[in-house]
Design an enzyme around this catalytic site. Structure first.
Site, mmCIF file in Angstrom:
data_model
loop_
_atom_site.group_PDB
_atom_site.id
_atom_site.type_symbol
_atom_site.label_atom_id
_atom_site.label_comp_id
_atom_site.label_asym_id
_atom_site.label_seq_id
_atom_site.Cartn_x
_atom_site.Cartn_y
_atom_site.Cartn_z
ATOM 1 N N ARG A 1 18.819 36.389 44.187
ATOM 2 C CA ARG A 1 17.535 35.303 43.999
ATOM 3 C C ARG A 1 16.574 35.459 46.034
ATOM 4 O O ARG A 1 15.960 35.506 45.776
ATOM 5 C CB ARG A 1 17.878 34.047 43.863
ATOM 6 N N LYS B 1 35.007 36.656 34.652
ATOM 7 C CA LYS B 1 35.302 34.979 34.231
ATOM 8 C C LYS B 1 34.279 34.133 35.233
ATOM 9 O O LYS B 1 34.387 34.902 35.939
ATOM 10 C CB LYS B 1 36.734 35.888 33.933
ATOM 11 N N HIS C 1 40.243 41.234 35.743
ATOM 12 C CA HIS C 1 41.190 42.246 36.896
ATOM 13 C C HIS C 1 42.938 42.655 36.579
ATOM 14 O O HIS C 1 43.249 43.127 36.502
ATOM 15 C CB HIS C 1 40.720 41.837 38.205
ATOM 16 N N LYS D 1 45.217 46.010 37.453
ATOM 17 C CA LYS D 1 46.441 46.388 38.644
ATOM 18 C C LYS D 1 47.250 47.737 38.406
ATOM 19 O O LYS D 1 47.453 47.796 36.972
ATOM 20 C CB LYS D 1 47.245 45.402 38.689
ATOM 21 N N GLU E 1 50.961 32.085 44.185
ATOM 22 C CA GLU E 1 50.112 32.053 44.466
ATOM 23 C C GLU E 1 50.628 31.466 46.119
ATOM 24 O O GLU E 1 50.922 29.685 45.422
ATOM 25 C CB GLU E 1 48.868 31.935 44.713
ATOM 26 N N ASP F 1 41.733 29.178 33.859
ATOM 27 C CA ASP F 1 42.448 29.714 35.198
ATOM 28 C C ASP F 1 43.225 30.902 35.209
ATOM 29 O O ASP F 1 42.496 31.933 35.829
ATOM 30 C CB ASP F 1 42.286 29.032 36.395
ATOM 31 N N HIS G 1 44.736 35.917 32.387
ATOM 32 C CA HIS G 1 45.944 36.971 33.382
ATOM 33 C C HIS G 1 47.354 36.825 32.697
ATOM 34 O O HIS G 1 47.515 37.843 32.321
ATOM 35 C CB HIS G 1 45.907 36.725 34.357
ATOM 36 N N LYS H 1 49.437 27.026 42.056
ATOM 37 C CA LYS H 1 48.314 27.181 43.399
ATOM 38 C C LYS H 1 49.866 26.621 44.236
ATOM 39 O O LYS H 1 50.526 25.931 43.931
ATOM 40 C CB LYS H 1 47.405 26.810 43.622
HETATM 41 C C1 BG6 Z 1 41.179 34.475 39.390
HETATM 42 C C2 BG6 Z 1 41.662 33.068 39.531
HETATM 43 O O1 BG6 Z 1 41.166 35.371 37.577
HETATM 44 O O2 BG6 Z 1 42.377 35.035 39.750
HETATM 45 C C3 BG6 Z 1 41.858 32.527 40.441
HETATM 46 O O3 BG6 Z 1 40.801 32.224 39.318
HETATM 47 C C4 BG6 Z 1 43.516 33.304 41.465
HETATM 48 O O4 BG6 Z 1 42.285 31.404 41.596
HETATM 49 C C5 BG6 Z 1 43.059 34.975 40.913
HETATM 50 O O5 BG6 Z 1 43.445 32.831 42.676
HETATM 51 C C6 BG6 Z 1 44.154 35.777 41.403
HETATM 52 O O6 BG6 Z 1 44.098 37.258 41.532
HETATM 53 P P1 BG6 Z 1 44.587 37.832 42.568
HETATM 54 O O7 BG6 Z 1 44.905 38.908 42.454
HETATM 55 O O8 BG6 Z 1 44.957 37.513 43.362
HETATM 56 O O9 BG6 Z 1 46.473 38.192 41.794
#
Ligand code: BG6
Length: 481
Positions: A46, A145, A175, A179, A213, A232, A237, A328
């Protein structure tokens, strides 16, 4: 091999994802010679700014997130010559004509639009592209996502996109599929004879998938608090990892062949018993905020950790538990898939059962690689003493320095968009099936009013998560770093 020339428009071109992942990824591909001279990257957002101001922003973003390669300032300046900016109001009518002007109509040129914006804008962008005559039957769109919040919203989104684009034009990003190790998993399974004959309930005791994480949710609490670890991470994933581990061999490594097999896995997943789900929420350890502080919601019941046990009802996997956990603010950033094989049926050495020494461990991050645990005789005198050792397939060691330059998931996936290869992208029906499995679990704990169990930041999650697997006579594997 360089890809075809392209115009890639990044909606949300000034946003966090563009600055952290997409632009640095594109630069690295450019530097490695994969992006042709005829490639244009067009930031769209924007704010009003000219090309020069946008290039300054991109230069800074790549400097910050592009790793050591960003120090190659000659390459960086060359890359920036390929970068343009157009101010577009996705919700209004301004900017679309200007965008049309910078897009080229050359024969064979790939045109792709990356929706690096909130999901609330996906449908409007898709419509805008059509309305302003920017998309034809070859145009590709890339969708980030979260793809929906539940089955209903995902379905609605699929329908919206389908009004303007064919499924073969839609690239839904997860994503994790980009990997390196995730793809290696397929190579190891389907490129060798060694594993596949044992890859079933007869020989596999159970499978663990862990994505741990250390980060908290600070900064994105308002999104996360409505989502939680289930939406999430698990719905997308972890589900994708589970599919790749569990699927039947596709006839070919081709988009629909692979995605058909993944879909069958999701559809064969059993509902999960409430007592096979443990939800957790981190508390402060004195040095970091608690989840509720990060989420700015003192009464939040959202989970920042989840562990669950599920089964896949098909011939290959009947009665083989799949234990999934993610969270987390855990003690380490470490992601691993572990295929734990059964014990030898009879021990001639008189060793107790339950050792589970044959474990194929697939590490996604950090220190990507695979190890296979085997039992051997401890060298030296002293009789037949057995010891478990890992057969190490750490890629960097085996394949030399080049293997250390593993491309980031995003760069690989963006190049696949340009190549027109959808294998590592989720199909609409896959996403819907994943929500169809996820929704009742979430509804269940909401209906019961369950609260997540508190766990200390920096720990390995709530004690109940250990109990979930220990009560079956198994234990979580310590995740190697
Ligand atoms: C994202 C989530 O899709 O993936 C995040 O929304 C998460 O919460 C992240 O931290 C983790 O990705 P990676 O590649 O760091 O393992």
């Amino acid at each position: 091999i360089p890809v075809d020339p392209f115009d890639l428009v990044i909606f949300g071109g000034t946003g966090d994802l563009a600055r952290r992942k997409i632009l640095p990824g594109l630069f690295r591909r450019f530097r490695s010679g994969q992006m042709p001279e005829g490639a244009h990257v067009i930031g769209a957002a924007r704010s009003d700014m000219d090309d020069a101001a946008y290039r300054d922003m991109v230069r800074e973003a790549i400097g910050e997130h592009g790793g050591s390669e960003a120090k190659d300032s000659k390459a960086l300046e060359h890359f920036l010559e390929h970068v343009r900016y157009v101010a577009v109001d996705a919700r209004g009518n301004t900017g679309w004509d200007a965008l049309k002007e910078v897009l080229r109509e050359d024969e064979g040129l790939v045109r792709a639009f990356y929706f690096s914006v909130g999901p609330g804008l996906f449908a409007e962008l898709a419509e805008g592209l059509r309305r302003h005559g920017l998309a034809d039957a070859e145009t590709r769109i890339v969708v980030e996502k979260p793809f929906g919040h539940d089955l209903e919203s995902a379905r609605a989104l699929n329908e919206e996109l389908a009004r303007h684009f064919h499924e073969t034009q839609i690239y839904r990003i997860d994503h994790y599929l980009g990997k390196e190790t995730v793809q290696n998993l397929m190579a190891v399974r389907f490129g060798n004879m060694l594993f596949e004959p044992l890859w079933n309930s007869q020989y596999v005791d159970h499978i663990q998938i862990t994505v741990a994480e250390t980060v908290g949710v600070g900064g994105r609490g308002s999104y996360y608090d409505k989502s939680g670890a289930m939406r999430d991470m698990v719905q997308n994933h972890l589900m994708q990892l589970l599919c790749l581990i569990a699927m039947e061999p596709p006839a070919r490594f081709e988009p629909d062949a692979v995605r058909d097999e993944k879909l069958k896995v999701i559809r064969a997943l059993d509902p999960v018993d409430p007592d096979s789900i443990v939800r957790g929420q981190y508390t402060s350890d004195g040095t970091v905020n608690s989840y509720r502080e990060d989420a700015e919601n003192p009464l939040s019941k959202t989970e920042s950790f989840i562990a669950l046990k599920t089964y896949i009802s098909n011939w290959r996997w009947a009665n083989t538990p799949f234990y999934l956990r993610t969270g987390k603010r855990l003690s380490a950033r470490a992601s691993e898939i572990a295929v734990v094989f059964k014990d030898a049926p009879h021990s001639i050495f008189g060793i107790d059962a339950g050792r589970h020494s044959n474990v194929l461990s697939i590490r996604l991050q950090p220190n990507e690689g695979m190890t296979l645990g085997v039992t051997i005789k401890e060298p030296g005198p002293g009789g037949m003493r057995l010891v478990d050792v890992p057969l190490d397939m750490t890629f960097a060691d085996a394949l030399g320095p080049e293997a250390e330059e593993v491309p980031d998931a995003y760069e690989r996936l963006i190049m696949d968009v340009i190549r027109g290869n959808q294998t590592l992208f989720m199909r609409g029906d896959e996403v819907e099936a994943a929500w169809a499995w996820t929704d009742p679990l979430i509804e269940g704990w909401q209906r019961r009013g369950d609260s997540p169990k508190p766990y200390d930041a920096g720990s390995s999650g709530p004690d109940d998560a250990a109990f979930l697997i220990n009560r079956d006579g198994r234990r979580w594997r310590g995740v190697r770093q």
